[in-house]
Design an enzyme around this catalytic site. Structure first.
Site, mmCIF file in Angstrom:
data_model
loop_
_atom_site.group_PDB
_atom_site.id
_atom_site.type_symbol
_atom_site.label_atom_id
_atom_site.label_comp_id
_atom_site.label_asym_id
_atom_site.label_seq_id
_atom_site.Cartn_x
_atom_site.Cartn_y
_atom_site.Cartn_z
ATOM 1 N N THR A 192 0.843 -1.184 0.000
ATOM 2 C CA THR A 192 0.000 0.000 0.000
ATOM 3 C C THR A 192 0.879 1.233 0.000
ATOM 4 O O THR A 192 1.899 1.273 0.693
ATOM 5 C CB THR A 192 -0.949 0.031 1.218
ATOM 6 O OG1 THR A 192 -1.610 1.292 1.237
ATOM 7 C CG2 THR A 192 -0.237 -0.169 2.543
ATOM 8 N N LYS A 223 -6.314 10.532 -2.415
ATOM 9 C CA LYS A 223 -6.847 9.339 -3.063
ATOM 10 C C LYS A 223 -7.644 9.732 -4.291
ATOM 11 O O LYS A 223 -8.701 10.339 -4.190
ATOM 12 C CB LYS A 223 -7.692 8.523 -2.088
ATOM 13 C CG LYS A 223 -7.658 7.070 -2.469
ATOM 14 C CD LYS A 223 -8.156 6.174 -1.388
ATOM 15 C CE LYS A 223 -7.748 4.748 -1.697
ATOM 16 N NZ LYS A 223 -8.534 3.785 -0.960
ATOM 17 N N TRP A 258 -3.787 5.809 -4.493
ATOM 18 C CA TRP A 258 -3.085 6.806 -3.690
ATOM 19 C C TRP A 258 -2.110 7.646 -4.501
ATOM 20 O O TRP A 258 -1.428 7.144 -5.380
ATOM 21 C CB TRP A 258 -2.289 6.126 -2.576
ATOM 22 C CG TRP A 258 -3.146 5.511 -1.527
ATOM 23 C CD1 TRP A 258 -3.289 4.178 -1.281
ATOM 24 C CD2 TRP A 258 -3.982 6.180 -0.578
ATOM 25 N NE1 TRP A 258 -4.155 3.985 -0.232
ATOM 26 C CE2 TRP A 258 -4.599 5.197 0.209
ATOM 27 C CE3 TRP A 258 -4.266 7.520 -0.322
ATOM 28 C CZ2 TRP A 258 -5.480 5.499 1.241
ATOM 29 C CZ3 TRP A 258 -5.144 7.829 0.693
ATOM 30 C CH2 TRP A 258 -5.740 6.833 1.460
HETATM 31 P P1 AMP Z 1 -6.560 1.357 0.708
HETATM 32 O O1 AMP Z 1 -5.599 0.779 1.658
HETATM 33 O O2 AMP Z 1 -5.945 1.766 -0.584
HETATM 34 O O3 AMP Z 1 -7.758 0.493 0.526
HETATM 35 O O4 AMP Z 1 -7.084 2.723 1.319
HETATM 36 C C1 AMP Z 1 -7.732 2.784 2.562
HETATM 37 C C2 AMP Z 1 -8.151 4.188 2.831
HETATM 38 O O5 AMP Z 1 -9.104 4.638 1.862
HETATM 39 C C3 AMP Z 1 -8.840 4.407 4.149
HETATM 40 O O6 AMP Z 1 -7.935 4.491 5.221
HETATM 41 C C4 AMP Z 1 -9.575 5.725 3.890
HETATM 42 O O7 AMP Z 1 -8.713 6.831 4.001
HETATM 43 C C5 AMP Z 1 -9.991 5.569 2.432
HETATM 44 N N1 AMP Z 1 -11.366 5.036 2.375
HETATM 45 C C6 AMP Z 1 -11.748 3.762 2.172
HETATM 46 N N2 AMP Z 1 -13.090 3.646 2.188
HETATM 47 C C7 AMP Z 1 -13.579 4.881 2.442
HETATM 48 C C8 AMP Z 1 -14.898 5.424 2.635
HETATM 49 N N3 AMP Z 1 -15.999 4.677 2.516
HETATM 50 N N4 AMP Z 1 -14.995 6.749 2.896
HETATM 51 C C9 AMP Z 1 -13.896 7.531 2.993
HETATM 52 N N5 AMP Z 1 -12.641 7.077 2.841
HETATM 53 C C10 AMP Z 1 -12.471 5.772 2.563
#
Ligand code: AMP
Length: 556
Positions: free
Chosen positions: A198, A454, A459
């Site tokens: 990640t 994001k 990212w």
């Molecule tokens: P990833 O590890 O790439 O899946 O990213 C995870 C991050 O995406 C989380 O820590 C949040 O910052 C963002 N994220 C995921 N789902 C949501 C959601 N429903 N609303 C707002 N941010 C989200």
């Protein structure tokens, strides 16, 4: 946190009399073959617009693959990577690699070449499975990834390209030589099974290492009615990539219950192609990030079509706009379920499904609630804490750092040995998100403490963009923040202070990023200011900047 039994307790501890069979990914495959062997799996692939076969065939082929992998001389725990879209071969690799005791390292092809090189070397990948499309990319990276021993191109002999990749093997040829008989090893359930990097935190990408136990428990949680609500009657389209947190566990949950699978291959962002797949395959559940559904909804609007078979869509990875939830519901009669999670969490943490007592809710109340990230699912504990680590009340108002704990949450990053500072002293994982939790347990993300952006579910590192901008002679100081964007959810805005005697030529400054970062990372716009806000220790106050630019509208 595991509370160890004291010596005195150990003497008197009475164990239950249940079998100690390990929770293994291979057992999901075996179950799927026995109980759902005739269930269909449909894929769009690089070499076939509509490939069809059954779950039984998928499992048989994953056993052939396991036989082939064993002959490569790999040891349990060795990493084997994939760089590929969502299709049936990728699914077979999931089971063949993990089931045989190796670690399936899924690589995000959208990363910048330098990050790909870092990830492949850090993971010490021994072999890489690649889609046809990524062969030229890997050829370019080759001098920098000398430890990779060979490449398996996910195609048949007829489509096998000429390539300079060493030990390039054709996937279908490899499988054709093998038996579909294979005895899956009875591994310890804590054996590592998959690895996903990640870049959602600062610094180099970090590896999250899943194991068989965490994966099986997470898959169980995923199928539950108040989570993804999957059954053998469902037809599931994961638009979320198999290279992003195991496509939210879908490859495991669907085989556990026997849902038909529909894989979109490289057609993930194409509204028309998705519509066609949803309709012709009669998909009941589809999962993806908001950007993907925007493309689909726009296509439907422009072509005057409605979604006829789809019942639910699970949307996560970024905040889901209320307008999207409303449009799914009012125009298409589709329930949009918001989910929240992270790569570090396998990823499921919350799902926004209704509770008893909400039957009489008005549309407004329903949609208001649906814009929250959702309520915690059993297996993932949630808490919000203040700056001193004190727990905050679940009143829907108090907001604080969101922390999680559970059997499918990472306890550390791969090869970082605690140095990431990602966990609290009492063993909770710091998500980097800021949230409220209401008395009913519904969590809403209000901000982020991690300094990243994001965009379209992927990212962008603001720090890397800032460092690049600082390399330009006209820039004295630079900060990058995410600002709202209708299609991509967020896009980077570069805010700069000009160096003394210099003028900022915005286009020239943006052009300076070309070749230094991935094209899709390049900020959309530059704002020139006379000074940036700082903390007492001299750091740029991002929170202050986000407030200042809260209403900033990016140019079309
Ligand atoms: P990833 O590890 O790439 O899946 O990213 C995870 C991050 O995406 C989380 O820590 C949040 O910052 C963002 N994220 C995921 N789902 C949501 C959601 N429903 N609303 C707002 N941010 C989200």
């Amino acid at each position: 946190m595991v509370i160890p039994a004291s010596d005195a307790q150990k003497d008197t501890l009475m164990h239950g009399l249940m079998m100690d069979t390990p929770l293994l990914i291979s057992s999901i495959a075996e179950h799927a073959e026995k109980f759902h062997g005739d269930r269909e799996i449909v894929s769009v692939t690089m070499d076939n617009p509509r490939h069809r076969y059954t779950m039984g065939e998928a499992v048989g082929r994953s056993r052939k693959l396991a036989n082939a992998l064993d002959k490569l001389g790999l040891a349990t725990g060795d990493r084997v990577a994939t760089i590929a879209w969502n299709d049936y071969r990728h699914l077979e690799i999931y089971y063949g690699v993990s089931g045989a005791g190796y670690v399936c390292h899924t690589i995000n092809p959208r990363l910048f070449p330098e990050q790909l090189v870092f990830i492949i070397n850090h993971a010490e990948d021994r072999w890489i499975f690649t889609d046809l499309m990524f062969v030229p990319l890997l050829e370019k990276l080759l001098p920098q990834i000398p430890k990779v021993e060979g490449f398996i191109v996910m195609t048949d002999e007829a489509n096998m390209p000429e390539t300079s990749l060493p030990n390039a093997v054709c996937y279908e040829t490899l499988l054709a030589a093998e038996s579909s008989q294979y005895q899956w090893p009875q591994l310890d359930e804590r054996t590592a099974s998959a690895l996903c990097y990640t870049s959602g935190t600062t610094g180099d990408p970090k590896g999250v290492l899943y194991d068989h136990r965490s994966t099986v428990l997470h898959a169980y949680a995923g199928v539950a009615p108040d989570v993804l609500n999957l059954s053998s009657k469902d037809i599931v389209l994961p638009v979320v990539p198999l290279f992003h947190v195991n496509a939210w566990g879908i490859p495991y949950s669907t085989l556990m219950v026997g849902s038909k699978l529909v894989f979109p291959g490289p057609k993930m962002g194409d509204g028309e192609a998705l519509y066609e797949l949803l309709e012709t395959e009669k998909v009941t559940v589809a999962l993806g990030v908001p950007t993907v559904w925007l493309a689909l909804l726009q296509y439907c609007e422009q072509s005057g079509q409605t979604l006829n078979a789809l019942q639910r869509t699970v949307i996560g990875g970024a905040a889901v706009p209320r307008s999207m939830i409303e449009q799914f519901s009012k125009v298409h009669d589709v329930q949009a379920i918001q989910g929240w999670g992270m790569t570090e969490m396998s990823p499921l943490g919350t799902a926004n499904t209704p509770k008893a007592g909400q039957e009489g809710f008005s549309d407004d109340q329903r949609f208001d609630l649906a814009t929250k990230a959702g309520r915690g699912i059993f297996g993932c504990e949630l808490r919000i804490v203040d700056d001193e680590g004190q727990e905050l009340p679940w009143d829907g108002v108090a907001y604080g750092a969101l922390q999680v704990r559970g059997p499918w949450i990472c306890s550390d990053y791969f090869k970082l040995e605690g140095s990431a500072g990602s966990h609290s002293d009492d063993g909770w994982f710091n998500t980097g998100d800021v949230a409220t939790i209401d008395p009913q347990g519904y969590m809403a993300i209000t901000d982020r403490t991690k300094d990243v952006i994001k965009s379209g579910g992927e990212w962008i590192s603001s720090i890397e963009l800032e460092n690049t901008a600082m390399g330009h002679p006209a820039v004295a100081e630079a900060a990058v923040i995410g600002v709202a964007h209708p299609k991509w959810t967020e896009r980077p805005l570069l805010i700069v202070v000009a160096a003394e005697g210099q003028e900022i030529d915005k286009q020239a400054l943006l052009g300076f990023f070309k070749g230094k970062v991935a094209d899709w990372w390049i900020p959309n716009e530059v704002a020139v200011v006379t000074e940036l806000p700082h903390t007492a220790t001299g750091k740029i106050k991002k929170i202050e900047l986000r407030k200042q630019f809260a209403d900033y509208a990016l140019p079309e």
